[in-house]
Enzyme design. Structure first.
Site, mmCIF file in Angstrom:
data_model
loop_
_atom_site.group_PDB
_atom_site.id
_atom_site.type_symbol
_atom_site.label_atom_id
_atom_site.label_comp_id
_atom_site.label_asym_id
_atom_site.label_seq_id
_atom_site.Cartn_x
_atom_site.Cartn_y
_atom_site.Cartn_z
ATOM 1 N N HIS A 212 4.573 4.821 -17.664
ATOM 2 C CA HIS A 212 4.633 3.516 -16.990
ATOM 3 C C HIS A 212 5.770 3.500 -15.956
ATOM 4 C CE1 HIS A 212 2.880 2.087 -21.002
ATOM 5 N NE2 HIS A 212 1.996 1.659 -20.123
ATOM 6 N N GLY B 191 -2.482 4.446 -13.327
ATOM 7 C CA GLY B 191 -2.375 5.832 -13.775
ATOM 8 C C GLY B 191 -3.740 6.503 -13.871
HETATM 9 P P1 AMP Z 1 -1.441 0.357 -20.229
HETATM 10 O O1 AMP Z 1 -0.143 -0.304 -20.553
HETATM 11 O O2 AMP Z 1 -1.885 1.362 -21.220
HETATM 12 O O3 AMP Z 1 -2.508 -0.648 -19.847
HETATM 13 O O4 AMP Z 1 -1.168 1.194 -18.906
HETATM 14 C C1 AMP Z 1 -0.641 0.585 -17.757
HETATM 15 C C2 AMP Z 1 -0.754 1.559 -16.601
HETATM 16 O O5 AMP Z 1 0.007 2.725 -16.907
HETATM 17 C C3 AMP Z 1 -2.199 2.017 -16.358
HETATM 18 O O6 AMP Z 1 -2.422 2.086 -14.963
HETATM 19 C C4 AMP Z 1 -2.223 3.366 -16.992
HETATM 20 O O7 AMP Z 1 -3.180 4.238 -16.430
HETATM 21 C C5 AMP Z 1 -0.817 3.860 -16.697
HETATM 22 N N1 AMP Z 1 -0.452 4.929 -17.627
HETATM 23 C C6 AMP Z 1 -0.561 4.921 -18.979
HETATM 24 N N2 AMP Z 1 -0.191 6.104 -19.500
HETATM 25 C C7 AMP Z 1 0.171 6.871 -18.448
HETATM 26 C C8 AMP Z 1 0.637 8.221 -18.321
HETATM 27 N N3 AMP Z 1 0.795 9.006 -19.393
HETATM 28 N N4 AMP Z 1 0.900 8.692 -17.078
HETATM 29 C C9 AMP Z 1 0.721 7.913 -15.985
HETATM 30 N N5 AMP Z 1 0.285 6.628 -16.035
HETATM 31 C C10 AMP Z 1 0.000 6.131 -17.243
#
Ligand code: AMP
Length: 281
Positions: A37, A147
């Site tokens: 994140h 991501g």
């Molecule tokens: P989430 O909190 O899981 O909804 O993720 C929020 C954002 O962080 C989304 O755009 C995800 O794709 C991105 N994200 C989550 N894990 C990763 C990671 N390991 N590397 C890069 N971006 C990530």
């Protein structure tokens, strides 16, 4: 960093920035933040004048009630991490600030909602469409950062932008991984030590798929081999391992020159469902 809980306050702050000619970068998240994140925050800081991060565990994108209840929540720690990362504004709205009473807009993403995550998590992308469209309407960012770990989600968001005719640049950012290769995820902290150790097989198999393609193994044989390796240990339950056209996400039968391919996986380790993907060159 300003911490904001209401739409009204956020809209006021962002209007001031806009009047001062500042561009706005936006990173929507569900919290329980990790370096993946924070990498999105860095990309935003490099490409926009002001970075806004939202933390909202969106109930409408969970197709499983226990998954929603168990989803990790640690707002204090998240806020401290964002402050250190140089985020300018953190938006942490309660549900009623996001969804008006009786809200029931429906989004359709055609083919994209029938495959992979769409097929395995009914209603998931509709929920993503709901929350992201509302957050975009409130924040009105110039750029939004997502991501590539959620590869299909990036395609859904691009389609959402097209459908709503929004003038927002979507920036897709690389997957951050743990030292053993496991893609960073808020769900990783829900794994027991044994499950966490077992989860390292997922990125190993993704790398193996890359290697097998290089060695010339036919596409369907790669899919079968990877599925068989996971089948050896009952700690894993595979939802899908699929090799697709990376531009359309259509499942592929054979490798054709000049087409880009991606392997995507969704697999339970114990009770925790993890996803990952890798480009196959
Ligand atoms: P989430 O909190 O899981 O909804 O993720 C929020 C954002 O962080 C989304 O755009 C995800 O794709 C991105 N994200 C989550 N894990 C990763 C990671 N390991 N590397 C890069 N971006 C990530």
């Amino acid at each position: 960093m300003k911490i904001v809980k209401t739409k009204r306050e956020l809209v006021g702050i962002l209007a001031d920035f806009r009047r001062a000619g500042k561009s706005i970068g936006f990173v929507p998240t569900m919290g329980a933040l990790h370096p993946g994140h924070l990498s999105l925050i860095s990309y935003s800081k490099a490409a926009a004048d002001v970075t806004v991060c939202s933390i909202f565990v969106n109930p409408t994108q969970f197709n499983n009630k226990t998954d929603l209840e168990k989803y990790p929540r640690m707002p204090g720690k998240d806020a401290a991490m964002l402050e250190t990362a140089g985020c300018d504004v953190l938006f942490m709205p309660p549900t009623e600030e996001v969804y008006p009473e009786g809200y029931n807009a429906t989004f359709h993403f055609g083919y994209l909602e029938t495959i992979l995550e769409g097929a395995h998590r009914p209603g998931h992308f509709n929920g993503v469409g709901q929350v992201v469209s509302i957050l975009f309407e409130i924040v009105r960012p110039d750029k939004a950062f997502f991501g590539l770990k959620d590869y299909q989600q990036v395609m859904v968001i691009r389609d959402l932008i097209r459908q709503l005719r929004l003038n927002i640049e979507i920036v897709a950012c690389p997957i951050l991984r743990e030292p053993d290769g496991l893609a960073m995820s808020s769900r990783n902290m829900l794994l027991s030590p044994d499950e966490r150790a077992a989860a390292a097989l997922i990125p190993k198999l993704m790398e193996e798929a890359v290697q097998l393609k290089k060695e010339g193994l036919p596409l369907k044989d790669i899919e079968l081999k990877i599925a068989a390796e996971l089948g050896k240990n009952p700690i894993y339950r595979l939802d899908y391992f699929s090799i697709c056209n990376a531009d359309t996400l259509e499942p592929a039968e054979t490798f054709v020159p000049d087409i880009r391919y991606i392997a995507l996986i969704a697999c339970f380790v114990g009770k925790i469902r993890l996803i990952d993907n890798i480009m196959l060159f």
